[in-house]
Design a protein around this motif. Sequence first.
Motif, short mmCIF file in Angstrom:
data_model
loop_
_atom_site.label_atom_id
_atom_site.label_comp_id
_atom_site.label_asym_id
_atom_site.label_seq_id
_atom_site.Cartn_x
_atom_site.Cartn_y
_atom_site.Cartn_z
N THR A 1 -3.48 -2.08 6.16
CA THR A 1 -2.46 -1.90 7.20
C THR A 1 -2.38 -3.15 8.07
OG1 THR A 1 -2.85 0.48 7.21
CG2 THR A 1 -1.78 -0.45 9.17
N LEU A 2 -3.54 -3.73 8.43
CA LEU A 2 -3.53 -4.96 9.21
C LEU A 2 -2.75 -6.06 8.47
CD1 LEU A 2 -4.53 -6.84 11.52
CD2 LEU A 2 -6.61 -7.22 10.16
N PHE A 3 -3.02 -6.23 7.17
CA PHE A 3 -2.29 -7.25 6.40
C PHE A 3 -0.79 -6.95 6.36
CE2 PHE A 3 -5.43 -9.66 3.40
CZ PHE A 3 -6.13 -10.09 4.50
N ARG B 1 0.58 -14.09 0.51
CA ARG B 1 -0.38 -12.98 0.41
C ARG B 1 -0.49 -12.47 -1.02
NH1 ARG B 1 1.02 -7.12 2.74
NH2 ARG B 1 -0.85 -6.73 1.50
N THR B 2 -1.59 -11.76 -1.27
CA THR B 2 -1.72 -10.98 -2.51
C THR B 2 -1.88 -9.52 -2.11
OG1 THR B 2 -4.14 -11.08 -2.60
CG2 THR B 2 -2.92 -12.89 -3.66
N LEU C 1 -3.16 -17.81 4.01
CA LEU C 1 -3.21 -16.96 2.83
C LEU C 1 -3.95 -15.66 3.17
CD1 LEU C 1 -2.41 -17.30 -0.15
CD2 LEU C 1 -4.62 -18.42 -0.54
N LEU C 2 -3.34 -14.53 2.82
CA LEU C 2 -3.97 -13.23 3.02
C LEU C 2 -4.32 -12.66 1.65
CD1 LEU C 2 -1.35 -11.65 5.51
CD2 LEU C 2 -3.30 -13.13 6.06
N LEU C 3 -5.61 -12.42 1.40
CA LEU C 3 -6.04 -11.95 0.08
C LEU C 3 -6.65 -10.55 0.23
CD1 LEU C 3 -7.79 -15.27 -1.09
CD2 LEU C 3 -5.47 -14.49 -1.66
N ASP C 4 -5.98 -9.57 -0.38
CA ASP C 4 -6.43 -8.18 -0.22
C ASP C 4 -7.30 -7.74 -1.38
OD1 ASP C 4 -6.79 -5.54 0.49
OD2 ASP C 4 -4.66 -5.13 0.84
N GLU C 5 -8.62 -7.77 -1.16
CA GLU C 5 -9.63 -7.36 -2.14
C GLU C 5 -9.43 -7.97 -3.52
OE1 GLU C 5 -11.34 -3.55 -2.18
OE2 GLU C 5 -10.51 -2.93 -0.26
N PRO C 6 -9.37 -9.31 -3.60
CA PRO C 6 -9.14 -9.94 -4.91
C PRO C 6 -10.28 -9.71 -5.90
CG PRO C 6 -9.70 -11.60 -3.28
CD PRO C 6 -9.50 -10.31 -2.54
N ALA C 7 -11.48 -9.38 -5.41
CA ALA C 7 -12.62 -9.23 -6.33
C ALA C 7 -12.84 -7.78 -6.76
CB ALA C 7 -13.88 -9.76 -5.67
N ALA C 8 -11.99 -6.86 -6.26
CA ALA C 8 -12.21 -5.45 -6.59
C ALA C 8 -12.12 -5.22 -8.10
CB ALA C 8 -11.18 -4.58 -5.87
N GLY C 9 -13.09 -4.52 -8.63
CA GLY C 9 -13.07 -4.15 -10.04
C GLY C 9 -13.45 -5.26 -11.01
N LEU C 10 -13.87 -6.42 -10.49
CA LEU C 10 -14.23 -7.53 -11.38
C LEU C 10 -15.70 -7.45 -11.78
CD1 LEU C 10 -12.42 -10.65 -9.86
CD2 LEU C 10 -11.53 -8.84 -11.34
#
Length: 251
Positions: A48-50, A86-87, A171-180
């Motif tokens: 929500t913040l992003f 952003r992602t 750059l806003l990165l929303d949990e890029p490492a999730a599930g890796l």
Amino acid sequence: MREGAPALEVAGLGRRFGGFHALRGVSLRVERGERRAILGPNGAGKTTLFNLLSGELPPTEGAVFLFGEDVTRLSPHQRARRGLGRTYQTAHLFAELSVREHLFLAARGSRQRRTSLFSALTERPSWQRADEVAERVGLAAERGAPAAALSHGQQRQLEIGMALAGGPRQLLLDEPAAGLSQGERSTLLGLLSGLDPDITVLLIEHDMDIALEFASVVTILHEGQAVMTGSPEEVQSSEEVHALYLGAVRG
Ligand code: ADP
Ligand code: MG
């Protein structure tokens, strides 16, 4: 843009959904070139913040300043034009389009929106730009491959590439490492560490080790409020944070 203004300033930011406060009274100041991690359990209000920062959602209270300019009422496009990239937490890729085509479209879209204010990089032909970005995110060998043929980790690299293709200053990165997998995480961390130091990066991360290794400053969100901001060491040694978050996650 105000000379010397921080990359991002947020004052009393809040968002209600009906009677539910997803975010409330959040104030942050992020300096240019800073690496900031946003940590917090599921439902803390990180995405929500992003969404409030990128303009995909309007806030119900408070204001957002990008490089000193009040952007609270600007659209996502207008914020992107001011250098925000952003992602997303969930993939935004087209299965049949190649890596190069994704990056070409992302570069071209940003070029059409931009003015001469931005770096010479964005002036170059978009295919060349696409290839440069593919190289930068470690996908040079996969340039011709459709997104569907990429591993999960490579798809995340491509999404970061798409955000980079616009030449962002923030750059806003929303949990890029999730599930890796562990290996994919270390590739990603290498990519993040190699980003242009002038780009300000906000990273939402669930993996404490990645967040603490990457970030120079960490903000903990809990039930929609920024309960602590400090160095990785301060956050790790805070009893309040352990009680609120680390304890809950690590059992
Ligand atoms: P996080 O990213 O930290 O996991 P979110 O920002 O996605 O958390 O969500 C924070 C809270 O706000 C959650 O309780 C979520 O259910 C709620 N929420 C988020 N978006 C909406 C929405 N569009 N409508 C209603 N509730 C929402
Ligand atoms: Mg989220």
